[in-house]
Design a protein around this motif. Structure first.
Motif, short mmCIF file in Angstrom:
data_model
loop_
_atom_site.label_atom_id
_atom_site.label_comp_id
_atom_site.label_asym_id
_atom_site.label_seq_id
_atom_site.Cartn_x
_atom_site.Cartn_y
_atom_site.Cartn_z
N ARG A 25 -23.86 -21.79 27.13
CA ARG A 25 -23.74 -21.84 25.66
C ARG A 25 -24.81 -22.72 25.03
NH1 ARG A 25 -17.91 -23.45 23.83
NH2 ARG A 25 -18.72 -22.71 21.83
N ALA A 33 -20.24 -14.11 24.94
CA ALA A 33 -19.10 -13.35 24.43
C ALA A 33 -17.96 -13.44 25.46
CB ALA A 33 -19.48 -11.90 24.19
N ILE A 96 -6.91 -18.08 21.64
CA ILE A 96 -8.37 -18.01 21.71
C ILE A 96 -8.91 -17.01 20.70
CG2 ILE A 96 -10.29 -17.31 23.21
CD1 ILE A 96 -8.53 -18.37 25.57
N LEU A 97 -8.27 -15.86 20.59
CA LEU A 97 -8.68 -14.86 19.61
C LEU A 97 -8.51 -15.39 18.19
CD1 LEU A 97 -7.09 -11.66 21.22
CD2 LEU A 97 -9.51 -12.31 21.22
N GLU A 100 -11.25 -17.86 17.36
CA GLU A 100 -12.49 -17.14 17.12
C GLU A 100 -12.47 -16.48 15.74
OE1 GLU A 100 -16.33 -15.67 18.05
OE2 GLU A 100 -15.09 -17.22 19.00
N GLY A 104 -14.84 -18.97 14.65
CA GLY A 104 -15.84 -18.71 15.68
C GLY A 104 -15.77 -19.67 16.84
N ARG A 105 -14.57 -20.19 17.15
CA ARG A 105 -14.42 -21.24 18.16
C ARG A 105 -13.50 -20.81 19.30
NH1 ARG A 105 -13.16 -26.98 15.85
NH2 ARG A 105 -13.78 -27.47 17.99
N GLY A 106 -13.57 -19.55 19.67
CA GLY A 106 -12.73 -19.08 20.76
C GLY A 106 -13.01 -19.78 22.07
N LEU A 107 -14.27 -19.97 22.42
CA LEU A 107 -14.62 -20.63 23.68
C LEU A 107 -14.27 -22.12 23.65
CD1 LEU A 107 -17.97 -18.82 24.51
CD2 LEU A 107 -15.86 -18.75 25.86
#
Length: 234
Positions: A25, A33, A96-97, A100, A104-107
């Motif tokens: 990342r 993704a 997680i979804l 995101e 935009g912070r799923g990871l």
């Protein structure tokens, strides 16, 4: 260019690969993704039992030795002794979804969930725990709860189905699987076995491969978790 990460939040070898994902990342020009694979959902949900504890502890010790990832006493002597805990991939995948979708912070959510599970020994399949983690991350609790409600159930299952379709399409054996998509849309499965515990070297290797054209081979001995659970050799 895109690095596709096929994982499960309750997969021990995905926790081992977390530093590699973090290193990827940090590469400019590379998008990471995520694709949650639903290893423990529906009929594959698992309660914590003495037998499960005896089964996973040797694997977790190996993961720690290979990757350097920490495991907490709250996990070994807390969660793994918690008869009321259930391992269910669906709620953390939905979280997680949701992270995101709203920020935009799923990871980032995945990273927090892995630490909550393996270090803090928390029940990450419980919505109240997921809400607390989202709040601790600085996400709006109201927005998170709304997104979670919208994404649980069918949308999460659709995401898992698409993730498994991708896993099958690239010939992946389980979780974790990293797939580099080049500018010409070719998909190259990356071998992780060489890089576990070596995130800086992996970052350099990946940076050198960004314009690569030759696909890597999946090593047969690479540790992983299968779609229905971690393999005995993992």
């Amino acid at each position: 260019m895109t690095l596709h990460y096929i994982f499960d939040p309750l997969c021990g070898w995905c926790y081992a690969a977390a530093p590699l994902v973090k290193a990827a990342r940090s590469l400019p020009g590379l998008r990471v993704a995520f694709h949650g694979g639903g290893m423990m959902m529906d009929g594959d949900r698992r309660p914590i039992t003495p037998q499960w504890r005896e089964y996973v502890i040797p694997h977790d010790r190996r993961i720690a030795a290979v990757s350097g990832q920490p495991f907490g006493e709250a996990y070994f002597d807390g969660l793994l002794l918690d008869r009321g805990a259930v391992m269910d991939s669906a709620p953390p995948t939905t979280a997680i979804l949701a992270a995101e979708a709203i920020a935009g912070r799923g990871l980032d959510m995945l990273d927090r969930l892995q630490r909550a599970h393996y270090v803090q020994g928390r029940r990450i399949a419980e919505p109240a725990v997921l809400h607390a983690i989202a709040t601790d991350m600085g996400l709006s609790p109201v927005e998170f709860d709304h997104a979670y409600a919208d994404l649980e159930g069918g949308p999460t299952r659709n995401h898992v189905a698409a993730s498994r379709e991708l896993l099958a399409r690239v010939g992946g054996r389980g979780f974790p699987t990293l797939v580099l998509e080049t500018d010409d849309r070719k998909l190259q499965v990356l071998d992780l076995s060489t890089w576990l515990g070596k995130p800086d070297a992996f970052r350099e290797h990946l940076a050198g491969r960004l314009p690569a054209t030759a696909p890597a081979q999946v090593e047969a001995e690479a540790p992983f978790c299968g779609v229905d659970g971690c393999t005995p050799e993992a």
